[in-house]
Structures are given as C-alpha cells and as structure tokens.
Motif scaffolding. Structure first.
Motif, PDB file in Angstrom:
ATOM      1  N   GLU A 123     -11.169  -3.056  -1.932  1.00  0.00           N
ATOM      2  CA  GLU A 123     -11.897  -4.102  -2.650  1.00  0.00           C
ATOM      3  C   GLU A 123     -11.085  -5.389  -2.682  1.00  0.00           C
ATOM      4  O   GLU A 123     -11.632  -6.470  -2.526  1.00  0.00           O
ATOM      5  CB  GLU A 123     -12.216  -3.633  -4.066  1.00  0.00           C
ATOM      6  N   SER A 124      -9.790  -5.249  -2.861  1.00  0.00           N
ATOM      7  CA  SER A 124      -8.922  -6.415  -2.899  1.00  0.00           C
ATOM      8  C   SER A 124      -8.912  -7.115  -1.544  1.00  0.00           C
ATOM      9  O   SER A 124      -8.965  -8.346  -1.471  1.00  0.00           O
ATOM     10  CB  SER A 124      -7.500  -5.998  -3.280  1.00  0.00           C
ATOM     11  N   GLU A 125      -8.846  -6.333  -0.472  1.00  0.00           N
ATOM     12  CA  GLU A 125      -8.864  -6.913   0.869  1.00  0.00           C
ATOM     13  C   GLU A 125     -10.191  -7.602   1.146  1.00  0.00           C
ATOM     14  O   GLU A 125     -10.234  -8.682   1.718  1.00  0.00           O
ATOM     15  CB  GLU A 125      -8.587  -5.834   1.921  1.00  0.00           C
ATOM     16  N   ALA A 126     -11.282  -6.988   0.705  1.00  0.00           N
ATOM     17  CA  ALA A 126     -12.603  -7.596   0.909  1.00  0.00           C
ATOM     18  C   ALA A 126     -12.719  -8.897   0.121  1.00  0.00           C
ATOM     19  O   ALA A 126     -13.249  -9.892   0.626  1.00  0.00           O
ATOM     20  CB  ALA A 126     -13.700  -6.616   0.485  1.00  0.00           C
ATOM     21  N   ALA A 127     -12.210  -8.900  -1.095  1.00  0.00           N
ATOM     22  CA  ALA A 127     -12.246 -10.122  -1.900  1.00  0.00           C
ATOM     23  C   ALA A 127     -11.400 -11.212  -1.258  1.00  0.00           C
ATOM     24  O   ALA A 127     -11.792 -12.378  -1.241  1.00  0.00           O
ATOM     25  CB  ALA A 127     -11.752  -9.828  -3.315  1.00  0.00           C
ATOM     26  N   GLN A 128     -10.259 -10.823  -0.719  1.00  0.00           N
ATOM     27  CA  GLN A 128      -9.391 -11.798  -0.058  1.00  0.00           C
ATOM     28  C   GLN A 128     -10.092 -12.381   1.175  1.00  0.00           C
ATOM     29  O   GLN A 128     -10.040 -13.590   1.417  1.00  0.00           O
ATOM     30  CB  GLN A 128      -8.071 -11.144   0.343  1.00  0.00           C
TER      31      GLN A 128
ATOM     32  N   MET B 140       0.828  -1.179   0.000  1.00  0.00           N
ATOM     33  CA  MET B 140       0.000   0.000   0.000  1.00  0.00           C
ATOM     34  C   MET B 140       0.871   1.240   0.000  1.00  0.00           C
ATOM     35  O   MET B 140       0.490   2.255  -0.534  1.00  0.00           O
ATOM     36  CB  MET B 140      -0.925  -0.020   1.207  1.00  0.00           C
ATOM     37  N   LYS B 141       2.063   1.160   0.545  1.00  0.00           N
ATOM     38  CA  LYS B 141       2.956   2.319   0.561  1.00  0.00           C
ATOM     39  C   LYS B 141       3.489   2.624  -0.828  1.00  0.00           C
ATOM     40  O   LYS B 141       3.631   3.772  -1.200  1.00  0.00           O
ATOM     41  CB  LYS B 141       4.107   2.069   1.523  1.00  0.00           C
ATOM     42  N   ALA B 142       3.778   1.585  -1.609  1.00  0.00           N
ATOM     43  CA  ALA B 142       4.352   1.775  -2.937  1.00  0.00           C
ATOM     44  C   ALA B 142       3.417   2.566  -3.852  1.00  0.00           C
ATOM     45  O   ALA B 142       3.863   3.514  -4.506  1.00  0.00           O
ATOM     46  CB  ALA B 142       4.731   0.440  -3.544  1.00  0.00           C
ATOM     47  N   PRO B 143       2.125   2.228  -3.940  1.00  0.00           N
ATOM     48  CA  PRO B 143       1.254   3.023  -4.810  1.00  0.00           C
ATOM     49  C   PRO B 143       1.149   4.484  -4.368  1.00  0.00           C
ATOM     50  O   PRO B 143       1.079   5.383  -5.197  1.00  0.00           O
ATOM     51  CB  PRO B 143      -0.105   2.330  -4.710  1.00  0.00           C
TER      52      PRO B 143
ATOM     53  N   ASP C 175      -8.918   6.300  -5.831  1.00  0.00           N
ATOM     54  CA  ASP C 175      -9.167   5.105  -6.637  1.00  0.00           C
ATOM     55  C   ASP C 175      -8.252   3.960  -6.206  1.00  0.00           C
ATOM     56  O   ASP C 175      -8.694   2.818  -6.067  1.00  0.00           O
ATOM     57  CB  ASP C 175      -8.964   5.416  -8.119  1.00  0.00           C
ATOM     58  N   ALA C 176      -6.983   4.277  -5.959  1.00  0.00           N
ATOM     59  CA  ALA C 176      -6.031   3.249  -5.529  1.00  0.00           C
ATOM     60  C   ALA C 176      -6.434   2.671  -4.173  1.00  0.00           C
ATOM     61  O   ALA C 176      -6.400   1.445  -3.979  1.00  0.00           O
ATOM     62  CB  ALA C 176      -4.622   3.826  -5.461  1.00  0.00           C
ATOM     63  N   PHE C 177      -6.819   3.522  -3.232  1.00  0.00           N
ATOM     64  CA  PHE C 177      -7.243   3.037  -1.917  1.00  0.00           C
ATOM     65  C   PHE C 177      -8.516   2.206  -2.026  1.00  0.00           C
ATOM     66  O   PHE C 177      -8.679   1.213  -1.332  1.00  0.00           O
ATOM     67  CB  PHE C 177      -7.446   4.186  -0.944  1.00  0.00           C
ATOM     68  N   SER C 178      -9.424   2.621  -2.911  1.00  0.00           N
ATOM     69  CA  SER C 178     -10.662   1.870  -3.124  1.00  0.00           C
ATOM     70  C   SER C 178     -10.342   0.477  -3.659  1.00  0.00           C
ATOM     71  O   SER C 178     -10.916  -0.516  -3.215  1.00  0.00           O
ATOM     72  CB  SER C 178     -11.559   2.623  -4.102  1.00  0.00           C
ATOM     73  N   ARG C 179      -9.401   0.406  -4.583  1.00  0.00           N
ATOM     74  CA  ARG C 179      -9.008  -0.901  -5.132  1.00  0.00           C
ATOM     75  C   ARG C 179      -8.371  -1.773  -4.067  1.00  0.00           C
ATOM     76  O   ARG C 179      -8.598  -2.978  -4.026  1.00  0.00           O
ATOM     77  CB  ARG C 179      -8.054  -0.724  -6.301  1.00  0.00           C
ATOM     78  N   VAL C 180      -7.570  -1.166  -3.208  1.00  0.00           N
ATOM     79  CA  VAL C 180      -6.940  -1.936  -2.127  1.00  0.00           C
ATOM     80  C   VAL C 180      -8.014  -2.482  -1.202  1.00  0.00           C
ATOM     81  O   VAL C 180      -7.979  -3.648  -0.815  1.00  0.00           O
ATOM     82  CB  VAL C 180      -5.930  -1.067  -1.353  1.00  0.00           C
TER      83      VAL C 180
END
Length: 93
Positions: free
Chosen positions: A54-59, A1-4, A47-52
């Motif tokens: 969503e990714s965490e929720a999917a995981q 999350m830091k890299a993006p 948008d990047a935080f939203s994707r993160v």
C-alpha cells in the motif's frame, strides 16, 4: 522491508520460547501453542507486506500526480492562450 521481516521472525522466536516455558512437560500442547503463534506471526507478516505494498502504491500515485500536475498546468496555460486568441477574434455584439 528486510527489517520488519527480521523483527517478525524474532517475535516468533520469543513467542515460541514463551510457549515452551508455559508448557514444558506437554509436547502436544507445546506443538499446538507454537502452531497458533506461527499462525499469528504469519498474519502479522501478511499485514506488514500489505502495508508495504500500500505504501509503494501510494508513493507511485504521489509521483504520478506530481509528474502530471506540471503537464496539467502547461495545458491550462495553453488553453488560456487559445481562449484569449479566440476572444480577440470574435466580433463584439
């Protein structure tokens, strides 16, 4: 999350330098252009935080499904055994 986030900040800095190069003699135009670029960078960060998220929720959903799949299999085996016992107890018609 830091890299993006670092990438977005670097992009913002590059865009700000580009805005300065486009309007070196006009401070108001420069300020407006930097504000526009900052708004774009903010939208990109959101948008990047939203994707993160969503990714965490999917995981988490995948983990829940994998955890509960074994439980569902166990319950189906139990149900099959119960039905087999019930079938044995019922008299033939």
């Amino acid at each position: 999350m830091k890299a993006p986030l670092l990438f977005l900040l670097a992009c913002t800095a590059v865009l700000a330098l580009g805005a300065r190069a486009d309007a070196p003699e006009q401070p108001k135009a420069l300020v407006q252009k930097v504000q526009e670029l900052a708004q774009k960078a903010t939208a990109m960060a959101k948008d990047a935080f939203s994707r993160v998220r969503e990714s965490e929720a999917a995981q988490q959903a995948r983990q829940w499904l994998s955890d509960n799949a074994e439980l569902a299999k166990q319950r189906l085996v139990w149900l099959k055994e119960q039905l087999a016992e019930l079938w044995k107890k019922t008299p033939a018609a």
